[in-house]
Design a protein around this motif. Structure first.
Motif, PDB file in Angstrom:
ATOM      1  N   ARG A   1       0.821  -1.212   0.000  1.00 15.94           N
ATOM      2  CA  ARG A   1       0.000   0.000   0.000  1.00 15.94           C
ATOM      3  C   ARG A   1       0.854   1.260   0.000  1.00 15.94           C
ATOM      4  NH1 ARG A   1      -3.403  -3.210   3.210  1.00 15.94           N
ATOM      5  NH2 ARG A   1      -2.517  -2.399   5.115  1.00 15.94           N
ATOM      6  N   GLU A   2       2.079   1.164   0.496  1.00 15.33           N
ATOM      7  CA  GLU A   2       2.988   2.304   0.507  1.00 15.33           C
ATOM      8  C   GLU A   2       3.678   2.511  -0.840  1.00 15.33           C
ATOM      9  OE1 GLU A   2       5.741   1.685   3.693  1.00 15.33           O
ATOM     10  OE2 GLU A   2       4.172   1.690   5.220  1.00 15.33           O
ATOM     11  N   ALA A   3       3.646   1.504  -1.693  1.00 20.82           N
ATOM     12  CA  ALA A   3       4.319   1.590  -2.992  1.00 20.82           C
ATOM     13  C   ALA A   3       3.606   2.588  -3.898  1.00 20.82           C
ATOM     14  CB  ALA A   3       4.350   0.212  -3.645  1.00 20.82           C
ATOM     15  N   ASP A   4       4.374   3.218  -4.780  1.00 20.53           N
ATOM     16  CA  ASP A   4       3.798   4.176  -5.733  1.00 20.53           C
ATOM     17  C   ASP A   4       3.030   3.492  -6.851  1.00 20.53           C
ATOM     18  OD1 ASP A   4       4.802   6.349  -4.342  1.00 20.53           O
ATOM     19  OD2 ASP A   4       6.701   6.334  -5.450  1.00 20.53           O
ATOM     20  N   GLY A   5       3.245   2.220  -7.020  1.00 22.02           N
ATOM     21  CA  GLY A   5       2.583   1.440  -8.068  1.00 22.02           C
ATOM     22  C   GLY A   5       2.853  -0.024  -7.790  1.00 22.02           C
TER      23      GLY A   5
ATOM     24  N   TRP B   1      11.396  -5.728  -3.950  1.00 22.11           N
ATOM     25  CA  TRP B   1      11.131  -4.410  -3.345  1.00 22.11           C
ATOM     26  C   TRP B   1      10.444  -4.587  -1.994  1.00 22.11           C
ATOM     27  CZ3 TRP B   1       6.954  -1.720  -1.573  1.00 22.11           C
ATOM     28  CH2 TRP B   1       7.124  -0.346  -1.352  1.00 22.11           C
TER      29      TRP B   1
ATOM     30  N   ARG C   1      11.794  -3.451   1.610  1.00 21.95           N
ATOM     31  CA  ARG C   1      10.954  -2.540   2.401  1.00 21.95           C
ATOM     32  C   ARG C   1      10.730  -3.078   3.813  1.00 21.95           C
ATOM     33  NH1 ARG C   1       9.595   2.738   1.507  1.00 21.95           N
ATOM     34  NH2 ARG C   1       7.675   3.183   2.578  1.00 21.95           N
TER      35      ARG C   1
ATOM     36  N   ARG D   1       0.355  -5.738  -6.435  1.00 24.67           N
ATOM     37  CA  ARG D   1      -0.372  -4.560  -5.973  1.00 24.67           C
ATOM     38  C   ARG D   1      -1.444  -5.003  -4.973  1.00 24.67           C
ATOM     39  NH1 ARG D   1      -1.507   0.296  -9.036  1.00 24.67           N
ATOM     40  NH2 ARG D   1      -0.582  -0.760 -10.798  1.00 24.67           N
TER      41      ARG D   1
END
Length: 141
Positions: free
Chosen positions: A25-29, A35, A39, A74
């Protein structure tokens, strides 16, 4: 003994799923498993991250799309959506749904009961002694 202290405590599956979903949910996409692993601080094995993502995919909590030879992931729903899915799964596993729902509803705090009535489209003034079956049958109209 020193090795025992250095090992992190074992986390439960639900806790790891929540951490992975939070990272997504924090990812930009869409984000790769690598990743997500970075994180989360890198203390989880890459294969563990993939396993968690695959379980979340099966639960409908994440989606994935092809990204080269791998996938980008996502979040499909928020924490509330995942909790609701778990609640439905528990309910589906029981043979007497009516008894489970009735027990759940009678155990709600007054504010939660009021909120549930509002969500079902009923005001609290419609009467307190409605059975789960009456509420369900009205919702099917």
């Amino acid at each position: 003994m020193a090795d025992d202290r250095r090992r992190s405590r074992r986390r439960g599956q639900g806790e790891l799923e929540a951490l992975v979903l939070s990272a997504l949910r924090e990812a930009d996409g869409p984000a790769t498993a690598g990743w997500v692993q970075e994180r989360l601080g890198g203390d989880l094995a890459y294969t563990t991250v993939i396993t968690i993502l695959t379980r979340l995919l099966a639960k409908g909590a994440v989606t994935r799309e092809r990204a080269g030879r791998s996938f980008a992931w996502r979040s499909a729903s928020g924490q509330a959506g995942l909790a609701a899915h778990r609640m439905r799964k528990v309910l589906d596993a029981e043979s007497d749904r009516e008894a489970v729902l009735a027990s759940f509803v009678t155990g709600l705090a007054p504010d939660d009961e009021r909120l549930l009535r509002e969500l079902l489209g009923h005001s609290p003034s419609e009467g307190e002694a409605r059975s789960e079956r009456e509420v369900r049958s009205e919702g099917e109209d």
